[in-house]
Structures are given as C-alpha cells and as structure tokens.
Design an enzyme around this catalytic site. Structure first.
Site, PDB file in Angstrom:
ATOM      1  N   ASP A  83       0.821  -1.209   0.000  1.00  0.00           N
ATOM      2  CA  ASP A  83       0.000   0.000   0.000  1.00  0.00           C
ATOM      3  C   ASP A  83       0.855   1.259   0.000  1.00  0.00           C
ATOM      4  O   ASP A  83       1.338   1.689   1.048  1.00  0.00           O
ATOM      5  CB  ASP A  83      -0.917  -0.024   1.231  1.00  0.00           C
ATOM      6  CG  ASP A  83      -1.861   1.163   1.245  1.00  0.00           C
ATOM      7  OD1 ASP A  83      -2.013   1.814   0.188  1.00  0.00           O
ATOM      8  OD2 ASP A  83      -2.446   1.444   2.303  1.00  0.00           O
ATOM      9  N   ASP A 285      -1.595   5.086  -5.517  1.00  0.00           N
ATOM     10  CA  ASP A 285      -1.979   4.268  -4.376  1.00  0.00           C
ATOM     11  C   ASP A 285      -2.076   2.796  -4.760  1.00  0.00           C
ATOM     12  O   ASP A 285      -3.115   2.336  -5.227  1.00  0.00           O
ATOM     13  CB  ASP A 285      -3.314   4.776  -3.825  1.00  0.00           C
ATOM     14  CG  ASP A 285      -3.729   4.054  -2.565  1.00  0.00           C
ATOM     15  OD1 ASP A 285      -3.003   3.151  -2.117  1.00  0.00           O
ATOM     16  OD2 ASP A 285      -4.790   4.393  -2.026  1.00  0.00           O
TER      17      ASP A 285
END
Ligand SMILES: *[C@@H]1O[C@H](CO)[C@@H](O)[C@H](O)[C@H]1NC(C)=O
Length: 446
Positions: A83, A285
């Site tokens: 992440d 992201d």
C-alpha cells in the site's frame, strides 16, 4: 489473458526461457540451481543494498497485490497488501482481536516486544483517540485510517525482519510495526483477506524509512505489478532503470504522520485531446485495485468512452455488480485482447512539469470479467467518500516500474515487463527458502 494466477506467471516465465527471476518460482517448478548472472546495464560496480520481494495477486478477481514478509526470529511468513497510500505496516494480532480474519496460528504473537509511549517512533504515528499515551511506560497504540474509511487499531511492536539484499548479504534489522487487534472495514473492499498491510508511504513510521534510518537502503521504493498477475517490489534504488524513467516532482505534505504520494494537479486527455477534467489532485496508491476520480471527471470518462463506442457492436451489460459500466459483444470476451481495439487511450498530464504524461492505454482502465463483459475499471470516488481525492490504483499502474524516490522527492514510471527483474548484478540464490540460520549481520537499533 488479462487475468491469471501468480503461480502461472512463474511457469510462463520459465517456459519463455528468460533469465532467472525469483528463486521461489524456480524451486517450486523443481528446477536445478541456475547460476546465470544478470548483468548491471550501467556497469556500475557499486555494491547495491536493496531488498527485492516477489509480489503475488492481481486486480481482478483478487483485488490486491501482496508480498510475503518474514517477521520474527525464528521467522513466520505474513502475506501483506502492498500500500503506497499509507505508512504504517501492521499484521493481524494474536491478542483478543476484533475483525481479525486469519486463524490464530497465522496471527502475529507479541513477545514482550511492545513499543512504549516514550519511544521516538511512537510520536511519529497517529494515536487512537481512546488511548492517548498519558505515561511514558504505557504501550504505544496506533490507529490507521484508510481512504475507503477502513480503520486498523493496534499496538506497536518491534521485531526482526530478515532481508536478503541485492549485494548478497542477509540482514536482520529490528523494525517497528503494528500488531492490529481491531480492524473495522466496511464497503466494497472489506474485510481484509490478507494478514495485514505493508505501508510503503514516506512517513517516519514506514519500514522503508526505518531501514533508511538504519543506513541499510536508500529511501526509495518501487513496484512493478504485472497485468498477468504477480510482479515485484523493491526497497532501495538498485532496480531503478538508469534511463527511460519519466519523473515528476512529488508534492510534499506537511503532516508527519500521513504522507501520500501525490504529484500535483493533473489534466485528463482522451485519445490525445484534452477533456474538461482538469486540476485533478491525484495520488499514486498501490493499495487500491481500481482507479477513482471525482464524480465530474468520472462522468466525463464514462461519457467519452460511451460516445466513442456508438456505432460499434458493443452493447451495455449489467451482470457485474461491482463494476457499473460494462459492455458485451456478440460472444463473451475471453481477454482484453479480444476487445481493446474498440477503446482509445486516456492520459494524465501533470502540471508541475511540462510534457509529463502518464499514459493509460485500454489495459490501464478496462477489466474483462468472469461474465465475458468488458468493464471500466475506473470508479466514482464520491460514491466511496473520497471527496476530491483522485486515486491512481493498481489497474493503471500495471506493467510499469513505478518509483517513489523520497530522497529526490520525485515519482517516476517507465513501461516494463514486470515478469522479470531488471538491473540486478547478482542472481537470487535460493536464500529465501533456506533457514535463516547462518551468516547474519545482526543490526542493532539506531
Ligand atoms: C550489503 O549492504 C548492507 C547494507 O548497506 C551492508 O551492511 C553489508 O555489509 C553489505 N554487504 C556486502 C557484502 O557488501
């Protein structure tokens, strides 16, 4: 095929007879030890110290890319969602736990290694409102809130993570991460099916920042996510290609506990022409499988694609509940190859530097689903509460090396075959599968 399991990706690599990639693929395929060396294209003999991780997963149907991280000594393996949208790494905790999804033997068990409030790293993280560290010898609790409003709460612990470096050394640094005892996730991405999250953000609490503080790697992280599934992730700069990378400045963020990889306002182009979607604040992201735009830009995208398909034999389809905008053909589509010629490319242009484009070919925004429909893999961020934040997710980051260089404060990308490692001046021996017994350079805390 647009969708394939990671195990197959390894097999495909082997059949193509490429250079050695990941020892686990080859040992799984029961191959003899392969001693071929990949040479460094720049003939730079500087000994590298980067850590490389094999990535598994895909955008569809799994919805995440993960790495297997060894934690502890002796170590246990945890599959963590990678992440780049958050800093703190956490694993599900073997403590009274709410919202843990793994069986108890796959949880992380703290072992008198809880971080106290007096610890420097405790001041670098977001504390839960319920426990505010009123005394220095209290345990340091953390709280991470994600863009989709999921929250993980837990306690910070400090433990070893054995790492194989590109210079051949195996090291055993001690790092701080979270032991998550309360996970609250709702909405389409819940609950987390992985053991936790590997935060790649640039905040002080990330594992990357800690390795950098220990003098072990450059403060650079990159990933290459294959559209076939799988790929690789690296800490350090040894695998950054020496040419061809498009760089754009990183927008610096003021908050120490929440750093996001943003590159400033962007403008959306369709088939080379500007659209009315401008001034978009986008973040990179890898923790999001799809790409999200605010409703105005999203509507523009849907209209542009829909209008462009007028007069073709594609008709709207509604069988795929999580992806609202889909089309079917005369026969079900098997892969993107069957259908991508109907679709034009998008591109994002970044205002901070002229002529910096992130190309979004049909593969970077379309999914062929199990129903044989083709769907737009860009979603309306307003519907999941993102407000004006636009997210470039895995679907649009595939088949590129994407680099977050926190030292030069820039984000870069270059098209690449993510099924093989570039730039490595040593092959990867079967070290990952050896017991971590010998040759440790045990590194003390800073
Ligand atoms: C590899 O890099 C690490 C971290 O920079 C260092 O501690 C180690 O001594 C290096 N190993 C070799 C063989 O140079």
């Amino acid at each position: 095929m647009g969708v394939k399991s990671n195990g197959i990706a390894c097999t495909v690599l082997f059949l193509l007879g490429q250079s050695p990639i990941f020892p686990l693929c080859f040992s799984a395929a029961n191959q003899p030890h392969n001693s071929r060396k990949l040479t460094h294209p720049t003939s730079d003999n500087r000994l590298g110290s980067s850590a490389v991780f094999q990535v598994q997963g895909n955008v569809y149907p799994l919805g995440h890319y993960t790495v297997s991280l060894n934690i502890g000594y002796p170590s246990k393996i945890f599959d963590l969602d990678i992440d780049s949208g958050s800093d703190l790494t956490w694993v599900q905790c073997d403590a009274p736990c709410q919202g843990c999804t793994k069986p108890r033997d796959q949880l992380y068990k703290p072992n008198n290694n809880v971080v106290q409030c007096s610890d420097q790293l405790c001041s670098r993280i977001h504390l839960p409102t319920s426990s505010q560290c009123s005394a220095p010898d209290e345990q340091c609790d953390y709280e991470v809130e994600y863009a989709d409003n999921g929250v993980s709460t837990g306690v910070l612990v400090r433990d070893f993570i054995p790492l194989q470096l590109t210079n051949g050394s195996v090291i055993l640094p001690r790092v701080v991460f979270g032991c998550g005892y309360d996970q609250k996730f709702s909405g389409p991405t819940s609950p987390p099916s992985t053991a936790g999250v590997l935060g790649l953000g640039s905040g002080k609490a990330s594992i990357l920042s800690q390795l950098h503080s220990l003098g072990l790697t450059r403060n650079v992280v990159g990933h290459c996510l294959s559209g076939q599934g799988g790929g690789y992730l690296f800490f350090g700069d040894d695998l950054v290609p020496s040419s061809g990378v498009i760089w754009t400045p990183m927008l610096s963020s003021s908050s120490d506990s929440e750093m996001r990889y943003s590159s400033g306002p962007a403008e959306l182009f369709f088939n080379g022409k500007p659209s009315n979607a401008k001034g978009l604040e986008v973040i990179f992201d890898s923790g999001s499988s799809y790409t999200y735009f605010n409703s105005k830009a999203y509507q523009a995208i849907v209209d542009l694609v829909t209008n462009d398909l007028k007069g073709t034999q594609l008709t709207r389809a509604t069988e795929d509940p999580s992806l609202p905008i889909c089309w079917k053909g005369a026969k079900p589509f098997k892969s993107l190859r069957d259908v991508k010629s109907y679709f034009k490319p998008f591109a994002l242009s970044f205002a901070k530097r002229k002529n910096v484009l992130l190309q979004l070919p049909p593969e970077a925004y379309l999914i062929v689903t199990k129903h044989g429909n083709v769907c737009i893999g860009i979603l309306n961020g307003d519907e999941v509460g993102l407000e004006d934040l636009n997210i470039i997710g895995d679907i649009s980051l595939q088949d590129k090396i994407v680099i977050y260089d926190n030292e030069k404060q820039q984000i870069g990308w270059v098209s690449s075959n993510c099924d093989r490692l570039p730039n490595v001046d040593r092959d990867f021996d079967d070290v990952f599968s050896l017991p971590y017994a010998a040759n440790f350079d045990v590194l003390a805390d800073s």
